[in-house]
Write a protein that holds these residues in place. Sequence first.
Motif, PDB file in Angstrom:
ATOM      1  N   LEU A   2       0.827  -1.202   0.000  1.00 46.88           N
ATOM      2  CA  LEU A   2       0.000   0.000   0.000  1.00 46.88           C
ATOM      3  C   LEU A   2       0.864   1.256   0.000  1.00 46.88           C
ATOM      4  CD1 LEU A   2      -2.798  -1.023   2.530  1.00 46.88           C
ATOM      5  CD2 LEU A   2      -2.996  -0.858   0.043  1.00 46.88           C
ATOM      6  N   ALA A   3       1.935   1.230   0.774  1.00 44.14           N
ATOM      7  CA  ALA A   3       2.836   2.385   0.814  1.00 44.14           C
ATOM      8  C   ALA A   3       3.454   2.639  -0.552  1.00 44.14           C
ATOM      9  CB  ALA A   3       3.918   2.170   1.867  1.00 44.14           C
ATOM     10  N   LYS A   4       3.806   1.573  -1.254  1.00 40.78           N
ATOM     11  CA  LYS A   4       4.388   1.725  -2.585  1.00 40.78           C
ATOM     12  C   LYS A   4       3.372   2.327  -3.553  1.00 40.78           C
ATOM     13  CE  LYS A   4       7.154  -0.603  -6.026  1.00 40.78           C
ATOM     14  NZ  LYS A   4       7.971  -1.770  -6.325  1.00 40.78           N
ATOM     15  N   ILE A   5       2.128   1.882  -3.459  1.00 41.24           N
ATOM     16  CA  ILE A   5       1.089   2.432  -4.320  1.00 41.24           C
ATOM     17  C   ILE A   5       0.880   3.915  -3.990  1.00 41.24           C
ATOM     18  CG2 ILE A   5      -1.350   2.345  -4.979  1.00 41.24           C
ATOM     19  CD1 ILE A   5      -1.250  -0.684  -4.385  1.00 41.24           C
ATOM     20  N   LEU A   6       0.870   4.255  -2.721  1.00 42.41           N
ATOM     21  CA  LEU A   6       0.715   5.661  -2.343  1.00 42.41           C
ATOM     22  C   LEU A   6       1.877   6.491  -2.877  1.00 42.41           C
ATOM     23  CD1 LEU A   6      -0.529   5.308   1.328  1.00 42.41           C
ATOM     24  CD2 LEU A   6      -1.839   6.219  -0.608  1.00 42.41           C
ATOM     25  N   ASP A   7       3.071   5.939  -2.805  1.00 47.86           N
ATOM     26  CA  ASP A   7       4.267   6.661  -3.241  1.00 47.86           C
ATOM     27  C   ASP A   7       4.302   6.850  -4.754  1.00 47.86           C
ATOM     28  OD1 ASP A   7       6.847   7.879  -2.723  1.00 47.86           O
ATOM     29  OD2 ASP A   7       7.743   6.059  -3.560  1.00 47.86           O
ATOM     30  N   GLN A   8       4.007   5.789  -5.494  1.00 44.23           N
ATOM     31  CA  GLN A   8       4.104   5.802  -6.958  1.00 44.23           C
ATOM     32  C   GLN A   8       2.797   6.127  -7.661  1.00 44.23           C
ATOM     33  OE1 GLN A   8       7.417   2.270  -7.443  1.00 44.23           O
ATOM     34  NE2 GLN A   8       5.459   1.953  -8.315  1.00 44.23           N
ATOM     35  N   GLY A   9       1.694   5.968  -6.949  1.00 47.85           N
ATOM     36  CA  GLY A   9       0.382   6.144  -7.559  1.00 47.85           C
ATOM     37  C   GLY A   9      -0.206   4.844  -8.085  1.00 47.85           C
ATOM     38  N   ILE A  55      -4.313   0.273  -8.504  1.00 48.85           N
ATOM     39  CA  ILE A  55      -4.352   1.585  -7.869  1.00 48.85           C
ATOM     40  C   ILE A  55      -5.270   1.539  -6.652  1.00 48.85           C
ATOM     41  CG2 ILE A  55      -3.903   2.792 -10.036  1.00 48.85           C
ATOM     42  CD1 ILE A  55      -6.950   3.513 -10.036  1.00 48.85           C
ATOM     43  N   ILE A  56      -5.163   2.561  -5.841  1.00 48.96           N
ATOM     44  CA  ILE A  56      -6.107   2.757  -4.743  1.00 48.96           C
ATOM     45  C   ILE A  56      -7.217   3.647  -5.288  1.00 48.96           C
ATOM     46  CG2 ILE A  56      -6.434   3.803  -2.472  1.00 48.96           C
ATOM     47  CD1 ILE A  56      -3.427   3.164  -1.962  1.00 48.96           C
ATOM     48  N   ASP A  57      -8.451   3.232  -5.081  1.00 49.18           N
ATOM     49  CA  ASP A  57      -9.584   4.051  -5.503  1.00 49.18           C
ATOM     50  C   ASP A  57      -9.359   5.465  -4.979  1.00 49.18           C
ATOM     51  OD1 ASP A  57     -12.159   5.428  -5.339  1.00 49.18           O
ATOM     52  OD2 ASP A  57     -13.068   3.503  -5.814  1.00 49.18           O
ATOM     53  N   GLU A  58      -9.415   6.446  -5.865  1.00 53.53           N
ATOM     54  CA  GLU A  58      -9.058   7.822  -5.504  1.00 53.53           C
ATOM     55  C   GLU A  58      -9.877   8.367  -4.338  1.00 53.53           C
ATOM     56  OE1 GLU A  58     -11.550  10.549  -8.630  1.00 53.53           O
ATOM     57  OE2 GLU A  58      -9.671   9.690  -9.338  1.00 53.53           O
ATOM     58  N   PHE A  59     -11.079   7.857  -4.143  1.00 60.82           N
ATOM     59  CA  PHE A  59     -11.937   8.308  -3.057  1.00 60.82           C
ATOM     60  C   PHE A  59     -11.360   7.918  -1.690  1.00 60.82           C
ATOM     61  CE2 PHE A  59     -15.714   7.982  -0.301  1.00 60.82           C
ATOM     62  CZ  PHE A  59     -16.232   9.259  -0.461  1.00 60.82           C
ATOM     63  N   TYR A  60     -10.520   6.877  -1.646  1.00 62.61           N
ATOM     64  CA  TYR A  60     -10.027   6.348  -0.376  1.00 62.61           C
ATOM     65  C   TYR A  60      -8.537   6.595  -0.125  1.00 62.61           C
ATOM     66  CZ  TYR A  60     -14.479   4.050  -0.884  1.00 62.61           C
ATOM     67  OH  TYR A  60     -15.817   3.814  -1.073  1.00 62.61           O
ATOM     68  N   ILE A  61      -7.897   7.372  -0.959  1.00 65.89           N
ATOM     69  CA  ILE A  61      -6.455   7.588  -0.818  1.00 65.89           C
ATOM     70  C   ILE A  61      -6.109   8.182   0.550  1.00 65.89           C
ATOM     71  CG2 ILE A  61      -4.496   8.951  -1.677  1.00 65.89           C
ATOM     72  CD1 ILE A  61      -5.554   8.395  -4.508  1.00 65.89           C
ATOM     73  N   ASP A  62      -6.824   9.202   0.987  1.00 68.12           N
ATOM     74  CA  ASP A  62      -6.513   9.814   2.283  1.00 68.12           C
ATOM     75  C   ASP A  62      -6.717   8.831   3.434  1.00 68.12           C
ATOM     76  OD1 ASP A  62      -5.707  12.229   1.203  1.00 68.12           O
ATOM     77  OD2 ASP A  62      -7.699  13.134   1.369  1.00 68.12           O
ATOM     78  N   ILE A  64      -6.391   5.584   3.264  1.00 68.40           N
ATOM     79  CA  ILE A  64      -5.300   4.613   3.212  1.00 68.40           C
ATOM     80  C   ILE A  64      -4.004   5.248   3.720  1.00 68.40           C
ATOM     81  CG2 ILE A  64      -3.847   3.223   1.668  1.00 68.40           C
ATOM     82  CD1 ILE A  64      -6.567   1.981   2.330  1.00 68.40           C
ATOM     83  N   LYS A  65      -3.789   6.517   3.446  1.00 69.03           N
ATOM     84  CA  LYS A  65      -2.616   7.207   4.008  1.00 69.03           C
ATOM     85  C   LYS A  65      -2.659   7.141   5.522  1.00 69.03           C
ATOM     86  CE  LYS A  65      -1.722  10.468   0.267  1.00 69.03           C
ATOM     87  NZ  LYS A  65      -1.819  11.874  -0.163  1.00 69.03           N
ATOM     88  N   GLU A  66      -3.823   7.417   6.106  1.00 70.65           N
ATOM     89  CA  GLU A  66      -3.977   7.328   7.561  1.00 70.65           C
ATOM     90  C   GLU A  66      -3.739   5.903   8.044  1.00 70.65           C
ATOM     91  OE1 GLU A  66      -7.855   8.795   8.531  1.00 70.65           O
ATOM     92  OE2 GLU A  66      -7.376  10.828   7.868  1.00 70.65           O
ATOM     93  N   TYR A  67      -4.282   4.941   7.336  1.00 67.86           N
ATOM     94  CA  TYR A  67      -4.137   3.525   7.692  1.00 67.86           C
ATOM     95  C   TYR A  67      -2.665   3.111   7.686  1.00 67.86           C
ATOM     96  CZ  TYR A  67      -5.026  -1.521   7.534  1.00 67.86           C
ATOM     97  OH  TYR A  67      -5.047  -2.854   7.802  1.00 67.86           O
ATOM     98  N   VAL A  68      -1.960   3.462   6.628  1.00 70.24           N
ATOM     99  CA  VAL A  68      -0.543   3.088   6.478  1.00 70.24           C
ATOM    100  C   VAL A  68       0.309   3.783   7.524  1.00 70.24           C
ATOM    101  CG1 VAL A  68       1.447   3.294   4.928  1.00 70.24           C
ATOM    102  CG2 VAL A  68      -0.727   2.459   4.046  1.00 70.24           C
ATOM    103  N   ASN A  69      -0.039   5.009   7.860  1.00 70.45           N
ATOM    104  CA  ASN A  69       0.748   5.763   8.827  1.00 70.45           C
ATOM    105  C   ASN A  69       0.392   5.457  10.277  1.00 70.45           C
ATOM    106  OD1 ASN A  69       2.281   7.123   6.876  1.00 70.45           O
ATOM    107  ND2 ASN A  69       0.660   8.622   6.565  1.00 70.45           N
ATOM    108  N   GLY A  70      -0.528   4.503  10.487  1.00 69.09           N
ATOM    109  CA  GLY A  70      -0.854   4.078  11.851  1.00 69.09           C
ATOM    110  C   GLY A  70      -1.897   4.922  12.540  1.00 69.09           C
ATOM    111  N   SER A  71      -2.617   5.725  11.791  1.00 69.04           N
ATOM    112  CA  SER A  71      -3.646   6.576  12.401  1.00 69.04           C
ATOM    113  C   SER A  71      -4.991   5.889  12.439  1.00 69.04           C
ATOM    114  CB  SER A  71      -3.777   7.882  11.609  1.00 69.04           C
ATOM    115  OG  SER A  71      -2.566   8.574  11.587  1.00 69.04           O
ATOM    116  N   LYS A  72      -5.023   4.602  12.089  1.00 71.15           N
ATOM    117  CA  LYS A  72      -6.297   3.884  12.090  1.00 71.15           C
ATOM    118  C   LYS A  72      -6.777   3.670  13.503  1.00 71.15           C
ATOM    119  CE  LYS A  72      -4.009  -0.558  11.911  1.00 71.15           C
ATOM    120  NZ  LYS A  72      -3.777  -1.782  11.274  1.00 71.15           N
ATOM    121  N   ASN A  73      -8.080   3.475  13.633  1.00 71.89           N
ATOM    122  CA  ASN A  73      -8.688   3.229  14.963  1.00 71.89           C
ATOM    123  C   ASN A  73      -8.414   1.842  15.418  1.00 71.89           C
ATOM    124  OD1 ASN A  73      -9.696   5.811  14.923  1.00 71.89           O
ATOM    125  ND2 ASN A  73     -11.694   5.184  14.131  1.00 71.89           N
TER     126      ASN A  73
END
Length: 73
Positions: A2-9, A55-62, A64-73
Amino acid sequence: MLAKILDQGFISVNEVQVLAKKDGLTLNTFIGNINESLYDYIGDQTLVIEDDKIIIDEFYIDMIKEYVNGSKN
């Protein structure tokens, strides 16, 4: 991944097929398993195959960023 997809698109289908094969899975099963594990957090399908890219569905990119960065609940 997921991090790679976020980084590269995106990540190439071929690259994910190699990962799936290592786990003894088909591409669709591998992607489905990831989408299933994210479903409780996102509430929808997150990874999408477009052309030869995953790709990550553009609606959920933010989200997934939170999820990858550990901000998930």
